[in-house]
Motif scaffolding. Structure first.
Motif, PDB file in Angstrom:
ATOM      1  N   ALA A 142       0.815  -1.215   0.000  1.00 51.37           N
ATOM      2  CA  ALA A 142       0.000   0.000   0.000  1.00 51.37           C
ATOM      3  C   ALA A 142       0.852   1.271   0.000  1.00 51.37           C
ATOM      4  O   ALA A 142       0.514   2.258  -0.670  1.00 51.37           O
ATOM      5  N   ARG A 143       1.952   1.271   0.731  1.00 49.17           N
ATOM      6  CA  ARG A 143       2.799   2.469   0.792  1.00 49.17           C
ATOM      7  C   ARG A 143       3.490   2.714  -0.539  1.00 49.17           C
ATOM      8  O   ARG A 143       3.602   3.849  -0.993  1.00 49.17           O
TER       9      ARG A 143
ATOM     10  N   ARG B  42       1.357   6.451  -7.204  1.00 51.91           N
ATOM     11  CA  ARG B  42       0.305   7.388  -7.636  1.00 51.91           C
ATOM     12  C   ARG B  42       0.834   8.819  -7.649  1.00 51.91           C
ATOM     13  O   ARG B  42       0.509   9.596  -8.556  1.00 51.91           O
ATOM     14  N   HIS B  43       1.647   9.164  -6.668  1.00 54.50           N
ATOM     15  CA  HIS B  43       2.260  10.495  -6.643  1.00 54.50           C
ATOM     16  C   HIS B  43       3.200  10.663  -7.834  1.00 54.50           C
ATOM     17  O   HIS B  43       3.216  11.724  -8.477  1.00 54.50           O
TER      18      HIS B  43
ATOM     19  N   ALA C 128       0.886   4.130  -2.999  1.00 49.47           N
ATOM     20  CA  ALA C 128       0.646   5.562  -2.794  1.00 49.47           C
ATOM     21  C   ALA C 128       1.776   6.387  -3.410  1.00 49.47           C
ATOM     22  O   ALA C 128       1.534   7.428  -4.040  1.00 49.47           O
ATOM     23  N   ARG C 129       3.014   5.926  -3.261  1.00 46.61           N
ATOM     24  CA  ARG C 129       4.146   6.638  -3.846  1.00 46.61           C
ATOM     25  C   ARG C 129       4.077   6.614  -5.373  1.00 46.61           C
ATOM     26  O   ARG C 129       4.396   7.603  -6.038  1.00 46.61           O
TER      27      ARG C 129
ATOM     28  N   HIS D 166      -3.681  -1.033  -6.585  1.00 43.70           N
ATOM     29  CA  HIS D 166      -3.203  -1.649  -5.342  1.00 43.70           C
ATOM     30  C   HIS D 166      -3.858  -3.020  -5.251  1.00 43.70           C
ATOM     31  O   HIS D 166      -5.004  -3.157  -4.816  1.00 43.70           O
TER      32      HIS D 166
END
Length: 242
Positions: A92-93, A99-100, A96-97, A119
């Motif tokens: 998950a982490r 997507r950024h 998120a990175r 994800h």
């Protein structure tokens, strides 16, 4: 201000941040983090070479196990106009990175909808699109033999006939595990290697060694047959990349 120096400093800071993130995630969960450092440039180029080899034709591309995006950046820079990229990441982490990264990457300005981050587990992914190229960064040596077999079969199902899969394996892991792991772990690792070797015998078309990566890695290229008949294992060219 020296813009070249500033840009270089940003790249170094980014690499340091990614390196620390890999270490932290490896400590949290080795099942979804198969390395302690991001992939190097030479490894990223080899993994993504099949994308560039298609020329200007729009492609459907899948990257599995993208981590912090070290290969993703190379992949995005090599996508031809009109191509679509799906990125699947179980951590998950890391997702998120990623997507950024997609939101801020200069090559994707105004075209971010062509790149989607999922994800999810790759064997559960269903985008409804067959792929021309699949780039895999999954840590196969951390999985069970059954999981590896399921994933490899799923990759072949998702490829167009004639489509290409690339994945890498760190060199020396079998010997390191034989010295440090339990007998059960060593047996599991050998069984995983046997599963991968079976798929390579059927589909592999090339293998390259990147000695300059940390740690050194072999890059394998597999191709889905264009005909329904059982393929004959081709001669596999090999090379060394420093």
């Amino acid at each position: 201000m020296d813009h070249r120096t500033t840009s270089h400093d940003r790249v170094l800071a980014q690499r340091n941040a990614e390196g620390w993130m890999f270490l932290i995630e490896a400590a949290r969960d080795l099942r979804t983090t198969g390395a302690v450092a991001p992939s190097g440039r030479a490894l990223a180029r080899l993994l993504t070479d099949p994308v560039q080899e298609h020329g200007a034709r729009p492609l459907n591309v899948l990257e599995a196990g993208a981590g912090t995006g070290s290969v993703t950046r190379t992949l995005v820079s090599r996508l031809s106009p009109g191509s679509r990229l799906d990125i699947v990441e179980a951590n998950a982490r890391f997702a998120a990175r990623l997507r950024h990264l997609v939101r801020t990457h200069p090559r994707l300005a105004g075209e971010g909808e062509r790149v989607r981050v999922h994800h999810a587990l790759v064997e559960q992914l269903d985008t409804g699109r067959p792929y021309d190229v699949i780039v895999s960064g999954l840590p196969f040596t951390n999985f069970t033999p059954a999981q590896v077999d399921t994933i490899m079969k799923r990759y072949m199902e998702m490829l167009h006939p004639g489509g290409v899969l690339t994945y890498f394996a760190y060199r020396g892991t079998r010997y390191a595990r034989a010295l440090t792991a339990s007998r059960t772990e060593a047996r599991r690792h050998r069984a995983v290697e046997e599963v991968l070797a079976g798929h390579r015998r059927r589909y592999a078309t090339g293998c390259w060694t990147v000695w300059g990566n940390l740690p050194p890695a072999d890059v394998w290229q597999l191709r889905r047959p264009t005909r329904a008949s059982v393929p004959v294992a081709p001669a596999i060219p090999s090379a060394v990349v420093r």
